[in-house]
Motif scaffolding. Sequence first.
Motif, PDB file in Angstrom:
ATOM      1  N   MET A  49      -9.233 -23.593  17.217  1.00 60.05           N
ATOM      2  CA  MET A  49      -8.937 -24.796  17.987  1.00 60.05           C
ATOM      3  C   MET A  49      -9.289 -26.012  17.146  1.00 60.05           C
ATOM      4  O   MET A  49     -10.446 -26.195  16.753  1.00 60.05           O
ATOM      5  CB  MET A  49      -9.723 -24.833  19.301  1.00 60.05           C
ATOM      6  CG  MET A  49      -9.289 -25.996  20.203  1.00 60.05           C
ATOM      7  SD  MET A  49     -10.186 -26.074  21.774  1.00 60.05           S
ATOM      8  CE  MET A  49     -11.648 -26.980  21.271  1.00 60.05           C
ATOM      9  N   LEU A  50      -8.294 -26.819  16.842  1.00 56.52           N
ATOM     10  CA  LEU A  50      -8.486 -28.029  16.052  1.00 56.52           C
ATOM     11  C   LEU A  50      -8.518 -29.219  17.002  1.00 56.52           C
ATOM     12  O   LEU A  50      -7.528 -29.532  17.664  1.00 56.52           O
ATOM     13  CB  LEU A  50      -7.345 -28.180  15.040  1.00 56.52           C
ATOM     14  CG  LEU A  50      -7.275 -29.497  14.266  1.00 56.52           C
ATOM     15  CD1 LEU A  50      -8.562 -29.756  13.488  1.00 56.52           C
ATOM     16  CD2 LEU A  50      -6.062 -29.511  13.335  1.00 56.52           C
ATOM     17  N   GLN A  51      -9.654 -29.865  17.086  1.00 60.50           N
ATOM     18  CA  GLN A  51      -9.800 -31.005  17.982  1.00 60.50           C
ATOM     19  C   GLN A  51     -10.147 -32.264  17.188  1.00 60.50           C
ATOM     20  O   GLN A  51     -10.922 -32.227  16.246  1.00 60.50           O
ATOM     21  CB  GLN A  51     -10.890 -30.734  19.024  1.00 60.50           C
ATOM     22  CG  GLN A  51     -12.268 -30.470  18.444  1.00 60.50           C
ATOM     23  CD  GLN A  51     -13.318 -30.236  19.511  1.00 60.50           C
ATOM     24  OE1 GLN A  51     -13.025 -30.103  20.684  1.00 60.50           O
ATOM     25  NE2 GLN A  51     -14.582 -30.204  19.104  1.00 60.50           N
ATOM     26  N   ARG A  52      -9.555 -33.350  17.602  1.00 62.80           N
ATOM     27  CA  ARG A  52      -9.876 -34.627  16.972  1.00 62.80           C
ATOM     28  C   ARG A  52     -11.258 -35.100  17.390  1.00 62.80           C
ATOM     29  O   ARG A  52     -11.996 -35.707  16.614  1.00 62.80           O
ATOM     30  CB  ARG A  52      -8.814 -35.663  17.336  1.00 62.80           C
ATOM     31  CG  ARG A  52      -8.981 -36.998  16.638  1.00 62.80           C
ATOM     32  CD  ARG A  52      -7.769 -37.871  16.876  1.00 62.80           C
ATOM     33  NE  ARG A  52      -7.474 -38.022  18.299  1.00 62.80           N
ATOM     34  CZ  ARG A  52      -6.400 -38.640  18.782  1.00 62.80           C
ATOM     35  NH1 ARG A  52      -5.510 -39.145  17.948  1.00 62.80           N
ATOM     36  NH2 ARG A  52      -6.204 -38.744  20.078  1.00 62.80           N
ATOM     37  N   SER A  53     -11.621 -34.831  18.657  1.00 61.59           N
ATOM     38  CA  SER A  53     -12.948 -35.184  19.161  1.00 61.59           C
ATOM     39  C   SER A  53     -13.325 -34.200  20.254  1.00 61.59           C
ATOM     40  O   SER A  53     -12.451 -33.632  20.918  1.00 61.59           O
ATOM     41  CB  SER A  53     -12.967 -36.623  19.705  1.00 61.59           C
ATOM     42  OG  SER A  53     -12.007 -36.781  20.735  1.00 61.59           O
ATOM     43  N   SER A  55     -12.563 -19.924  16.559  1.00 62.97           N
ATOM     44  CA  SER A  55     -13.469 -20.932  16.010  1.00 62.97           C
ATOM     45  C   SER A  55     -12.960 -22.299  16.415  1.00 62.97           C
ATOM     46  O   SER A  55     -11.816 -22.453  16.860  1.00 62.97           O
ATOM     47  CB  SER A  55     -13.568 -20.813  14.483  1.00 62.97           C
ATOM     48  OG  SER A  55     -12.286 -20.948  13.890  1.00 62.97           O
ATOM     49  N   VAL A  56     -13.817 -23.295  16.248  1.00 67.32           N
ATOM     50  CA  VAL A  56     -13.427 -24.664  16.563  1.00 67.32           C
ATOM     51  C   VAL A  56     -13.707 -25.543  15.351  1.00 67.32           C
ATOM     52  O   VAL A  56     -14.728 -25.396  14.675  1.00 67.32           O
ATOM     53  CB  VAL A  56     -14.162 -25.178  17.820  1.00 67.32           C
ATOM     54  CG1 VAL A  56     -15.664 -25.135  17.652  1.00 67.32           C
ATOM     55  CG2 VAL A  56     -13.706 -26.588  18.190  1.00 67.32           C
ATOM     56  N   VAL A  57     -12.761 -26.435  15.053  1.00 66.90           N
ATOM     57  CA  VAL A  57     -12.891 -27.382  13.951  1.00 66.90           C
ATOM     58  C   VAL A  57     -12.682 -28.777  14.515  1.00 66.90           C
ATOM     59  O   VAL A  57     -11.715 -29.014  15.250  1.00 66.90           O
ATOM     60  CB  VAL A  57     -11.850 -27.105  12.847  1.00 66.90           C
ATOM     61  CG1 VAL A  57     -11.890 -28.203  11.779  1.00 66.90           C
ATOM     62  CG2 VAL A  57     -12.098 -25.737  12.220  1.00 66.90           C
ATOM     63  N   THR A  58     -13.574 -29.688  14.194  1.00 63.57           N
ATOM     64  CA  THR A  58     -13.452 -31.070  14.655  1.00 63.57           C
ATOM     65  C   THR A  58     -13.072 -31.941  13.474  1.00 63.57           C
ATOM     66  O   THR A  58     -13.882 -32.218  12.586  1.00 63.57           O
ATOM     67  CB  THR A  58     -14.776 -31.556  15.284  1.00 63.57           C
ATOM     68  OG1 THR A  58     -15.142 -30.664  16.354  1.00 63.57           O
ATOM     69  CG2 THR A  58     -14.630 -32.963  15.829  1.00 63.57           C
TER      70      THR A  58
END
Length: 493
Positions: free
Chosen positions: A205-209, A311-314
């Motif tokens: 999951m790619l999140q900006r914030s 996984s999560v990437v910010t």
Amino acid sequence: MKSLHVDVLVVGAGLSGVGAACRLAQLAPDRSFAILESREASGGTWDLFRYPGIRSDSDVFTFSYPFRPWTGTDVLASGESIRSYIRDTAREFGVEDRIHYGQRVIAAAWSSGTGRWTVKSETVDGLIEHTAQFLHVCTGYFSYDTGHVVDFPGRATFDGPIIHPQFWPEAFDPAGKRIVVIGSGATAVTLVPALADQGAAHVTMLQRSPGYVLPLPDTDAVGNGLRRLLPLRAAHRAIRARNVVQNVGLYELSKRFPGVVRTGIARLNARFVGEQTVREHFTPAYDPWDQRMCVVPGGDFLAAIRDGAASVVTDSVETFTRTGIRLAGGEELEADAVITATGLRVEVAGGITFTLDGVSFAPSERYFYKGAMFSGVPNLAVCLGYTNNSWTLRADLTARFVCAVLARMAATGAATATPRLDEPIEDGSPPFGLTSGYLERSRHLFPKQGTTKPWTVRQNYFHDLRLMSSRRVDDGVLEFEPLMVRPPVGVGR
């Protein structure tokens, strides 16, 4: 198909429209009504969206109709079960036979001379005109035709599929694929564990914030106990009342003591993924309920991260590449498929063009009366549900309010019911008090609010329950007249 000439015309056969029609059948049995649905199937959102794992993000007891108890045991309901529930309800209450499919409403014109709306629908056979004394628009608040699409740099160079969840391809198989989901809202946190369960090699999951993620138990032990002890309807009412109190309480607590709620949610998240991950990826810059929270039953989203399936990437997207996404921070995420869960495109009242005696108006030019009608506009209601609670709670309040207005019209011999705003008022905040991107992009589309009732929406069910009571229909603001004796109020009033 022939033209319809009915007392009430409902636009939309989704959760709100079917609920409104059922309320008409129960509370206004002497009124003729019909439903116009643009698609070829009922269910609205829950028929349109077919992405893996789709579910409600509100508990099923406040999300379901108060007049038809939910019989499932899950805390959140799957899209498929909601779709079946809506259709079963329509059949049970005799509403299914009143739905006219393939009718896309594009215009509605009010005539003071006849005291009726003329509604134009696009069909495969061309335009058809219908008339109704009262129009109830239940089309939700987003466009079914397009989602919010971000034109990311370089997306044309990517070799794999780029999918928007609103238009999920049935043939897509996630098994063995590295998948990047762009976004951090309810759709993204639903998709991530569902794709992992379907055999994806890895889901990022790619999140900006960061946003708030609220894990809840996937079963309701207290509710299930009540259903064993009480008759079905009594148990449903008790659980529904408890959940409404809890939901309103959490919202009010978040507004008054945001630090307490922030800390509590962080601790719940840390039980799954640890404090370091919470600090890096689950600590929003805004306060709880400034945007809608993402509810995850059983913490499934967080569990997928803990277990290494996701996984999560910010970070933000610099550009798509042939094999994935290069981030602003320099890292490249390799991907076989990218899902852009970037949100909805808001559309108020289904994008219908409205006119009053030949003069066009937009909802944004009018003040919102009790969150259901527009200032100076006769015999028109629009359903806009809650953003901080179950949509159905307000949808049902609006449906019952419409029936109360119709009853008052019949009792007084009135042909019209018009919210009157004869003096200028101070503008208040927009109807939806959230800072979510899809709402911020669309502030200019929503009706105006005042600062005092009945011209303001507080997003509080208990406040609205009193405000929209059938005993308060004749409030001196809503005018009932035999026929329109005064012209519609000018733009902005």
